[in-house]
Motif scaffolding. Structure first.
Motif: not given
Ligand code: GRF
Length: 222
Positions: A127-129, A156-159, A163-171
């Motif tokens: 949400a914060a971009g 990185p945060v991709h375009a 939430e699911t894809t970002l959470a998996a990358r962080v995990l």
């Protein structure tokens, strides 16, 4: 041999990554016990499969927070802990409990602190971009997600992320970061000194075991 006690609340994937590294890299430490709440059954099963002692302690079974924490502390102390590792442990701890383990209790938080303390970090990052997100390992102090930072992993945060894809990358980054940091702790390379992290040289004979270089303190995990 140092004793690590891990506290979990759920699936325990960070616990799994730490247990695996501890075993494979022959740390001068063992995970003496894993303690988890009512929803921690998957993580406790994982610990039991590793041959680690487990205890399920549900805060819902206690009338007051103090009574729960007294039992939690007794359970931890039964294993003579050198380190208390919070790995997805979702309880807010009172200042007296934190003070009891000050300097030997660490936590992993799924954001680049001090951005996004608290819950729903991946949703709030999207949400914060922000273009860079990640995870932080820090010493636990009374403030929520607020203690001195030991190391961070950035992703990185991709375009197209949700939430699911970002959470998996962080995990996946957490699984690299947390074992690395716990190893530094058991090998005596980092300690809490007043309100900051002090870095220490390797002990005699321990050279090359692990190296908390500047680069290692900021893991880039694309
Ligand atoms: C992790 O994202 C951790 O950063 C957060 O809770 C999650 C726990 O995951 N505090 P797991 O139980 O280790 O799989």
């Amino acid at each position: 041999m140092q004793n690590i006690v891990v506290l979990i609340s759920g699936r325990g994937s960070n616990l799994g990554s730490i247990a695996q590294a501890c075993r494979q890299q022959r740390w001068p430490a063992r995970i003496a016990a894993v303690i988890g709440g009512r929803a921690a059954t998957p993580g406790l099963a994982l610990a039991a499969a590793e041959g680690i002692a487990t205890r399920q302690l549900a805060h819902q079974d206690f009338a007051a927070r103090e009574a729960y924490e007294a039992e939690l502390a007794a359970s931890i102390d039964a294993y003579d802990p050198d380190w208390v590792v919070l790995a997805g442990f979702m309880r807010i701890l009172t200042p007296p409990f934190v003070a009891r383990y000050l300097g030997k209790m660490v936590n992993i938080h799924p954001s680049l602190l001090p951005s996004f303390p608290g819950l729903a970090t991946h949703r709030r990052a999207l949400a914060a971009g922000v273009r860079i997100h990640g995870a932080t390992v820090h010493f636990v102090t009374p403030g929520l997600d607020d203690g001195p930072i030991i190391a961070q992993a950035a992703v990185p945060v991709h375009a197209g992320d949700d939430e699911t894809t970002l959470a998996a990358r962080v995990l996946a980054a957490e699984h690299r970061l947390y074992p690395m940091v716990v190893r530094w702790l058991v090998e005596g390379r980092a300690q809490l000194r007043a309100d900051r992290v002090e870095w220490l040289p390797p002990v005699a004979g321990g050279e090359g075991a692990c190296s908390p270089t500047d680069d290692a303190q900021l893991l880039w995990c694309p």
